[in-house]
Write a protein that holds these residues in place. Structure first.
Motif, PDB file in Angstrom:
ATOM      1  N   ALA B  30       0.831  -1.218   0.000  1.00  0.00           N
ATOM      2  CA  ALA B  30       0.000   0.000   0.000  1.00  0.00           C
ATOM      3  C   ALA B  30       0.860   1.260   0.000  1.00  0.00           C
ATOM      4  N   ILE B  31       1.944   1.261   0.786  1.00  0.00           N
ATOM      5  CA  ILE B  31       2.829   2.446   0.812  1.00  0.00           C
ATOM      6  C   ILE B  31       3.451   2.629  -0.574  1.00  0.00           C
ATOM      7  N   ASP B  32       3.949   1.541  -1.142  1.00  0.00           N
ATOM      8  CA  ASP B  32       4.590   1.635  -2.454  1.00  0.00           C
ATOM      9  C   ASP B  32       3.581   2.114  -3.499  1.00  0.00           C
ATOM     10  N   ALA B  33       2.345   1.614  -3.414  1.00  0.00           N
ATOM     11  CA  ALA B  33       1.333   2.018  -4.396  1.00  0.00           C
ATOM     12  C   ALA B  33       1.013   3.506  -4.237  1.00  0.00           C
ATOM     13  N   GLU B  34       0.982   3.973  -2.985  1.00  0.00           N
ATOM     14  CA  GLU B  34       0.688   5.391  -2.740  1.00  0.00           C
ATOM     15  C   GLU B  34       1.820   6.272  -3.304  1.00  0.00           C
ATOM     16  N   VAL B  35       3.073   5.794  -3.159  1.00  0.00           N
ATOM     17  CA  VAL B  35       4.227   6.590  -3.590  1.00  0.00           C
ATOM     18  C   VAL B  35       4.419   6.519  -5.109  1.00  0.00           C
ATOM     19  N   THR B  36       4.285   5.306  -5.674  1.00  0.00           N
ATOM     20  CA  THR B  36       4.611   5.149  -7.099  1.00  0.00           C
ATOM     21  C   THR B  36       3.381   5.086  -8.004  1.00  0.00           C
ATOM     22  N   GLY B  37       2.195   4.918  -7.419  1.00  0.00           N
ATOM     23  CA  GLY B  37       0.982   4.811  -8.234  1.00  0.00           C
ATOM     24  C   GLY B  37       0.790   3.429  -8.855  1.00  0.00           C
ATOM     25  N   LEU B  38       1.642   2.461  -8.497  1.00  0.00           N
ATOM     26  CA  LEU B  38       1.513   1.108  -9.071  1.00  0.00           C
ATOM     27  C   LEU B  38       1.423   0.069  -7.962  1.00  0.00           C
ATOM     28  N   GLU B  39       0.452  -0.849  -8.080  1.00  0.00           N
ATOM     29  CA  GLU B  39       0.348  -1.898  -7.065  1.00  0.00           C
ATOM     30  C   GLU B  39       1.026  -3.152  -7.589  1.00  0.00           C
ATOM     31  N   LYS B  40       2.236  -3.433  -7.038  1.00  0.00           N
ATOM     32  CA  LYS B  40       3.043  -4.512  -7.609  1.00  0.00           C
ATOM     33  C   LYS B  40       3.091  -5.698  -6.647  1.00  0.00           C
ATOM     34  N   THR B  41       1.955  -6.341  -6.425  1.00  0.00           N
ATOM     35  CA  THR B  41       1.868  -7.391  -5.409  1.00  0.00           C
ATOM     36  C   THR B  41       2.897  -8.509  -5.612  1.00  0.00           C
ATOM     37  N   ASP B  42       2.967  -9.052  -6.831  1.00  0.00           N
ATOM     38  CA  ASP B  42       3.884 -10.180  -7.091  1.00  0.00           C
ATOM     39  C   ASP B  42       5.328  -9.778  -6.814  1.00  0.00           C
ATOM     40  N   TYR B  43       5.647  -8.570  -7.257  1.00  0.00           N
ATOM     41  CA  TYR B  43       7.010  -8.062  -7.078  1.00  0.00           C
ATOM     42  C   TYR B  43       7.395  -8.072  -5.596  1.00  0.00           C
ATOM     43  N   TRP B  44       6.486  -7.595  -4.741  1.00  0.00           N
ATOM     44  CA  TRP B  44       6.809  -7.507  -3.307  1.00  0.00           C
ATOM     45  C   TRP B  44       6.918  -8.871  -2.648  1.00  0.00           C
ATOM     46  N   TYR B  45       6.067  -9.815  -3.077  1.00  0.00           N
ATOM     47  CA  TYR B  45       6.194 -11.164  -2.508  1.00  0.00           C
ATOM     48  C   TYR B  45       7.526 -11.789  -2.908  1.00  0.00           C
ATOM     49  N   GLU B  46       7.879 -11.564  -4.165  1.00  0.00           N
ATOM     50  CA  GLU B  46       9.147 -12.076  -4.693  1.00  0.00           C
ATOM     51  C   GLU B  46      10.330 -11.458  -3.912  1.00  0.00           C
ATOM     52  N   LEU B  47      10.264 -10.138  -3.695  1.00  0.00           N
ATOM     53  CA  LEU B  47      11.335  -9.438  -2.980  1.00  0.00           C
ATOM     54  C   LEU B  47      11.428  -9.942  -1.528  1.00  0.00           C
ATOM     55  N   PHE B  48      10.259 -10.166  -0.941  1.00  0.00           N
ATOM     56  CA  PHE B  48      10.231 -10.674   0.433  1.00  0.00           C
ATOM     57  C   PHE B  48      10.917 -12.042   0.486  1.00  0.00           C
ATOM     58  N   HIS B  49      10.610 -12.856  -0.519  1.00  0.00           N
ATOM     59  CA  HIS B  49      11.183 -14.184  -0.572  1.00  0.00           C
ATOM     60  C   HIS B  49      12.714 -14.126  -0.645  1.00  0.00           C
ATOM     61  N   ARG B  50      13.219 -13.148  -1.423  1.00  0.00           N
ATOM     62  CA  ARG B  50      14.672 -13.080  -1.618  1.00  0.00           C
ATOM     63  C   ARG B  50      15.406 -12.331  -0.508  1.00  0.00           C
ATOM     64  N   TYR B  51      14.754 -11.320   0.060  1.00  0.00           N
ATOM     65  CA  TYR B  51      15.457 -10.436   1.004  1.00  0.00           C
ATOM     66  C   TYR B  51      14.912 -10.488   2.428  1.00  0.00           C
ATOM     67  N   GLY B  52      13.723 -11.096   2.584  1.00  0.00           N
ATOM     68  CA  GLY B  52      13.013 -10.946   3.860  1.00  0.00           C
ATOM     69  C   GLY B  52      13.588 -11.734   5.015  1.00  0.00           C
ATOM     70  N   ALA B  53      13.173 -11.292   6.185  1.00  0.00           N
ATOM     71  CA  ALA B  53      13.307 -12.045   7.429  1.00  0.00           C
ATOM     72  C   ALA B  53      14.656 -12.714   7.676  1.00  0.00           C
ATOM     73  N   GLY B  54      15.680 -11.909   7.614  1.00  0.00           N
ATOM     74  CA  GLY B  54      17.001 -12.342   8.071  1.00  0.00           C
ATOM     75  C   GLY B  54      17.505 -13.623   7.439  1.00  0.00           C
ATOM     76  N   ARG B  55      17.234 -13.843   6.153  1.00  0.00           N
ATOM     77  CA  ARG B  55      17.717 -15.066   5.505  1.00  0.00           C
ATOM     78  C   ARG B  55      19.242 -15.133   5.524  1.00  0.00           C
ATOM     79  N   THR B  56      19.883 -14.019   5.229  1.00  0.00           N
ATOM     80  CA  THR B  56      21.343 -13.974   5.322  1.00  0.00           C
ATOM     81  C   THR B  56      21.714 -12.595   5.866  1.00  0.00           C
ATOM     82  N   ARG B  57      22.969 -12.482   6.294  1.00  0.00           N
ATOM     83  CA  ARG B  57      23.445 -11.178   6.740  1.00  0.00           C
ATOM     84  C   ARG B  57      23.655 -10.224   5.580  1.00  0.00           C
ATOM     85  N   GLN B  58      23.713 -10.809   4.369  1.00  0.00           N
ATOM     86  CA  GLN B  58      24.029 -10.028   3.179  1.00  0.00           C
ATOM     87  C   GLN B  58      22.826  -9.270   2.633  1.00  0.00           C
ATOM     88  N   LYS B  59      21.629  -9.708   2.985  1.00  0.00           N
ATOM     89  CA  LYS B  59      20.428  -9.083   2.420  1.00  0.00           C
ATOM     90  C   LYS B  59      19.550  -8.544   3.534  1.00  0.00           C
TER      91      LYS B  59
END
Ligand SMILES: CC(C)(COP(=O)(O)OP(=O)(O)OC[C@H]1O[C@@H](n2cnc3c(N)ncnc32)[C@H](O)[C@@H]1OP(=O)(O)O)[C@@H](O)C(=O)NCCC(=O)NCCS
Lengths: 149, 158
Positions: B30-59
């Motif tokens: 919702a924040i991203d959609a408010e800022v950019t005008g685009l609702e990119k649901t798949d993109y955010w789930y994908e990003l969460f999968h790659r960068y989320g929740a302390g998977r590595t110290r690098q991301k």
């Protein structure tokens, strides 16, 4: 990109005023500090006053004090009061666009100018004051071991 | 950035910066959609999968939370030896909810991700910004960042 003398004096002055908010400074004081003519500085300060960036202080000594918003005022805002660099493009300056060579050289010059303009637009007076302080800290840290000897 | 640029004193008193959680994604989208005008649901789930929740110290994918609201997020990673330069931290996304801006949230999130980078053993942070995005450029500049010794290049692929 080269700035005119009046523009550089305006930048020196704004940083001097912003670093000493509330303090009144005269054209002569700033001129002396930066090796400029008091007459030229007085003209620059009048222009900054008209733009509302400094206000003239009444009373003994006169002078001006800072009245801008340091966290919003950018270097470009100050520069543009004195010269118009925002519409400047490489093509129109050093190189004549009537030849292929001139146009190609102009394209390179405008690349350089665009970076300069974006830089001036993104740096506020407050950011400059932080940079000045950081450089001071670094300079004194670099001197500290020498002093200890 | 140096430690002395720390912004721990800024931001709303109850602001907490922590790793993203799957439950935050709705608010982030919702924040991203408010800022950019685009609702990119798949993109955010994908990003969460790659960068989320302390998977590595690098991301690192962090959110700023005030009470029960997500006020913003920041994403970055440690990049190794790109074109021969020593590993450094990269910030490639930051957004603060428009209603929560100018209260130090952005500064707190940047400081938190820089702490994460230090923890991962790097001593420099970089980012790449659109030249005409004055707001975000002024923000990073205000946090002590200066031009890096790189020049971004591009060309049309025809
Ligand atoms: C840039 C951004 C992250 C800043 O977040 P913020 O929480 O408002 O920032 P802070 O309150 O921590 O501000 C820190 C400093 O940044 C600078 N700054 C922030 N907003 C500014 C503005 N509108 N104008 C000038 N300087 C500004 C100021 O120096 C400020 O210090 P101050 O509060 O003492 O003036 C936020 O504005 C944002 O999300 N913008 C949109 C970003 C975007 O386009 N994201 C999509 C791509 S990823």
């Amino acid at each position: 990109m080269k700035l005119q003398k009046g523009t550089t004096l305006a930048l020196y002055s704004m940083l001097e005023f912003a670093a000493n908010p509330g303090k009144q400074l005269s054209a002569a004081e700033i001129a002396e500090k930066y090796g400029a003519s008091a007459h030229h500085l007085a003209k620059v300060l009048r222009e900054l006053g008209r733009a509302g960036l400094v206000e003239s202080a009444r009373g003994v000594g006169g002078g001006y004090r800072f009245s801008g918003n340091a966290t919003r005022l950018t270097l470009m805002d100050v520069i543009e009061l004195f010269e118009d660099i925002s519409t400047r493009t490489g093509e129109s300056d050093e190189f004549d666009g009537s030849s292929d060579v001139g146009r190609a050289l102009g394209a390179v010059m405008s690349e350089i100018d665009e970076i300069a303009k974006a830089t001036f637009r993104s740096i506020t007076v407050d950011t400059m004051l932080k940079l000045i302080q950081r450089q001071r800290r670094e300079a004194s840290a670099a001197q500290a071991p020498a002093r200890g000897k | 950035m140096t430690q002395s640029d720390s912004n721990e004193d800024t931001g709303p008193a109850d602001l907490r910066v922590r790793p993203v959680d799957a439950a935050d994604l709705g608010e982030i989208i919702a924040i991203d959609a408010e800022v950019t005008g685009l609702e990119k649901t798949d993109y955010w789930y994908e990003l969460f999968h790659r960068y989320g929740a302390g998977r590595t110290r690098q991301k690192l994918f962090l959110v700023a939370e005030s009470g029960t609201d997500i006020e913003g997020f920041i994403i970055g990673e440690v990049r190794d030896w790109e074109f021969g330069s020593a590993p450094c931290g990269w910030v490639f996304g930051i957004s603060v909810r428009p209603g929560a801006r100018l209260a130090g949230v952005g500064a707190r999130m940047l400081e938190a991700i820089c702490d994460g980078f230090r923890h991962a053993g790097v001593h420099k942070v970089r980012t790449l910004l659109a030249r005409d995005n004055g707001l975000i450029l002024s923000f990073f500049r205000s946090q002590g960042m200066m031009a890096a010794p790189f020049i971004p290049l591009e060309k049309e692929l025809d």
